[in-house]
Design a protein around this motif. Structure first.
Motif, short mmCIF file in Angstrom:
data_model
loop_
_atom_site.label_atom_id
_atom_site.label_comp_id
_atom_site.label_asym_id
_atom_site.label_seq_id
_atom_site.Cartn_x
_atom_site.Cartn_y
_atom_site.Cartn_z
N GLU A 140 0.82 -1.21 0.00
CA GLU A 140 0.00 0.00 0.00
C GLU A 140 0.85 1.27 0.00
O GLU A 140 0.38 2.35 0.33
CB GLU A 140 -0.94 0.01 1.21
CG GLU A 140 -2.00 -1.09 1.18
CD GLU A 140 -3.03 -0.91 0.08
OE1 GLU A 140 -3.11 0.21 -0.48
OE2 GLU A 140 -3.75 -1.87 -0.23
N GLY A 141 2.12 1.12 -0.37
CA GLY A 141 2.98 2.29 -0.56
C GLY A 141 3.75 2.75 0.66
O GLY A 141 4.34 3.83 0.65
N GLU A 142 3.77 1.95 1.74
CA GLU A 142 4.49 2.33 2.95
C GLU A 142 5.98 1.97 2.82
O GLU A 142 6.33 0.99 2.18
CB GLU A 142 3.91 1.62 4.17
CG GLU A 142 2.43 1.85 4.41
CD GLU A 142 2.14 3.09 5.22
OE1 GLU A 142 3.09 3.76 5.69
OE2 GLU A 142 0.94 3.39 5.41
N ASP A 143 6.84 2.75 3.45
CA ASP A 143 8.26 2.45 3.54
C ASP A 143 8.50 1.67 4.82
O ASP A 143 8.51 2.24 5.91
CB ASP A 143 9.08 3.75 3.55
CG ASP A 143 10.58 3.49 3.60
OD1 ASP A 143 10.99 2.31 3.72
OD2 ASP A 143 11.36 4.48 3.56
N ILE A 144 8.69 0.36 4.71
CA ILE A 144 8.76 -0.48 5.89
C ILE A 144 10.08 -0.36 6.63
O ILE A 144 10.26 -0.98 7.68
CB ILE A 144 8.50 -1.96 5.55
CG1 ILE A 144 9.55 -2.49 4.59
CG2 ILE A 144 7.10 -2.15 5.00
CD1 ILE A 144 9.50 -3.99 4.41
N HIS A 145 11.02 0.43 6.11
CA HIS A 145 12.27 0.64 6.81
C HIS A 145 12.19 1.83 7.77
O HIS A 145 13.16 2.13 8.47
CB HIS A 145 13.42 0.83 5.82
CG HIS A 145 13.64 -0.37 4.93
ND1 HIS A 145 13.48 -0.32 3.56
CD2 HIS A 145 13.96 -1.65 5.23
CE1 HIS A 145 13.73 -1.52 3.06
NE2 HIS A 145 14.01 -2.34 4.05
N ARG A 146 11.06 2.51 7.80
CA ARG A 146 10.88 3.65 8.70
C ARG A 146 10.34 3.15 10.04
O ARG A 146 9.49 2.26 10.08
CB ARG A 146 9.91 4.66 8.10
CG ARG A 146 10.44 5.39 6.86
CD ARG A 146 9.33 6.20 6.21
NE ARG A 146 8.72 7.12 7.16
CZ ARG A 146 9.14 8.36 7.40
NH1 ARG A 146 10.18 8.83 6.73
NH2 ARG A 146 8.52 9.14 8.27
N ILE A 147 10.80 3.75 11.12
CA ILE A 147 10.38 3.32 12.45
C ILE A 147 8.88 3.50 12.64
O ILE A 147 8.21 2.63 13.19
CB ILE A 147 11.17 4.06 13.56
CG1 ILE A 147 10.69 3.60 14.94
CG2 ILE A 147 11.03 5.56 13.44
CD1 ILE A 147 10.87 2.14 15.22
N ASP A 148 8.32 4.61 12.16
CA ASP A 148 6.90 4.82 12.36
C ASP A 148 6.07 3.79 11.60
O ASP A 148 5.02 3.33 12.08
CB ASP A 148 6.48 6.25 11.98
CG ASP A 148 6.80 6.59 10.55
OD1 ASP A 148 7.79 6.07 10.01
OD2 ASP A 148 6.07 7.41 9.95
N THR A 149 6.54 3.38 10.41
CA THR A 149 5.81 2.36 9.65
C THR A 149 5.86 1.02 10.36
O THR A 149 4.85 0.31 10.45
CB THR A 149 6.41 2.20 8.24
OG1 THR A 149 6.35 3.46 7.56
CG2 THR A 149 5.66 1.16 7.43
N GLN A 150 7.03 0.65 10.89
CA GLN A 150 7.15 -0.62 11.58
C GLN A 150 6.31 -0.65 12.85
O GLN A 150 5.73 -1.68 13.21
CB GLN A 150 8.62 -0.92 11.87
CG GLN A 150 9.42 -1.14 10.59
CD GLN A 150 10.82 -1.65 10.84
OE1 GLN A 150 11.24 -1.82 11.97
NE2 GLN A 150 11.55 -1.90 9.76
#
Length: 282
Positions: A140-150
């Motif tokens: 869905e377009g999220e950057d999974i390497h970002r802390i907020d996404t994780q």
């Protein structure tokens, strides 16, 4: 049932349909009902038969499982993720089935060994579910390497049902998400200010406890469903499949809403979401 028209919505037809599917996923039948349909017994009665010591073990195992997921997530920030080899090459194709098959395997072991397998099975199952949620987030377009996404991915594990302290089991998605999002924001800001060394920080620990208190309810129901004498490996695999499918649905709904919010704004999406009627589709 014909789609309910939404007056003056800025959403395109495709995005409105995506939001409708998201709401259907987020307001799908509870895990309790889904598990009961598989094992053929009311989950509440099965949970009542579980000894008190079992709940303590479940709470301990849940805390440990989430902590291991969080440690893995923090270690991969800004790097090639160990999830990458498990992710789909294109952002619109999460590997849901692959993760279900993997969790079904751990469920088969759990069905064969019961509560004795929980300390080993749950961390593996939870990590696989977390990877699946990350996979869906990236689709869905999220950057999974970002802390907020994780942390958003981990938050999904706390959105699967009410906590023991909730007075109302029917809290809406935006209410539950808003309460959990405050913990995510505080933990993200603290790590941004102090660096990854703050992974033992008060804000992050509180976030972990908040998610664990809600997730352990779902784990308890899963364990109760597997507590039937001679449940066996096959039914154990089925219970785990229902378990991960429930959270995959929550993840698809949550990250679809976030994608649309990035495009249209949170206010517009929340208004459109509240207007959609999905009662006839369940």
């Amino acid at each position: 049932m014909e789609p309910t028209p939404i007056a003056s919505t800025p959403l395109s037809t495709d995005d409105l349909e995506a939001l409708r599917h998201a709401k259907e996923a987020l307001e799908s039948p509870s895990l309790t009902m889904k598990l009961a349909s598989v094992v053929g017994s009311p989950i509440e009665k099965l949970m009542a038969k579980m000894p008190n010591i079992a709940q303590e073990k479940i709470d301990e195992a849940t805390q440990l499982a989430l902590k291991k997921c969080l440690q893995l997530a923090l270690r991969t920030l800004g790097k090639s993720s160990p999830f990458d080899s498990l992710m789909a090459p294109t952002p619109d194709k999460p590997h849901n089935l692959m993760h279900k098959l993997a969790v079904a395997t751990t469920g088969a072991a759990g069905g064969a060994f019961g509560m004795f397998a929980l300390p080993v099975e749950l961390p593996v199952t939870t990590t696989l579910m977390f990877r699946s949620i990350c996979d869906i987030a990236r689709s869905e377009g999220e950057d999974i390497h970002r802390i907020d996404t994780q942390l958003q991915c981990m938050m999904v594990l706390g959105m699967g049902g009410p906590s023991k302290s909730d007075d109302n089991a029917d809290l809406g998605y935006f209410i539950v998400r808003g309460a959990l999002a405050q913990s995510v924001s505080r933990a993200t800001n603290e790590i941004a200010a102090k660096g990854l060394s703050s992974h033992g920080s008060t804000a992050l620990i509180k976030f972990l406890h908040t998610v664990a208190s809600r997730f352990s309810v779902q784990v308890s129901e899963q364990v109760a469903a597997k507590s039937i004498p001679a449940i066996g490996a096959v039914l154990g695999a089925m219970v785990n499949t229902v378990f991960i499918d429930h959270f995959q649905q929550m993840a698809h709904g949550h990250f679809t809403v976030r994608r649309l919010e990035r495009q249209y704004g949170q206010v517009a999406i929340e208004r459109a979401y509240q207007t959609i009627d999905v009662s006839g589709s369940r």
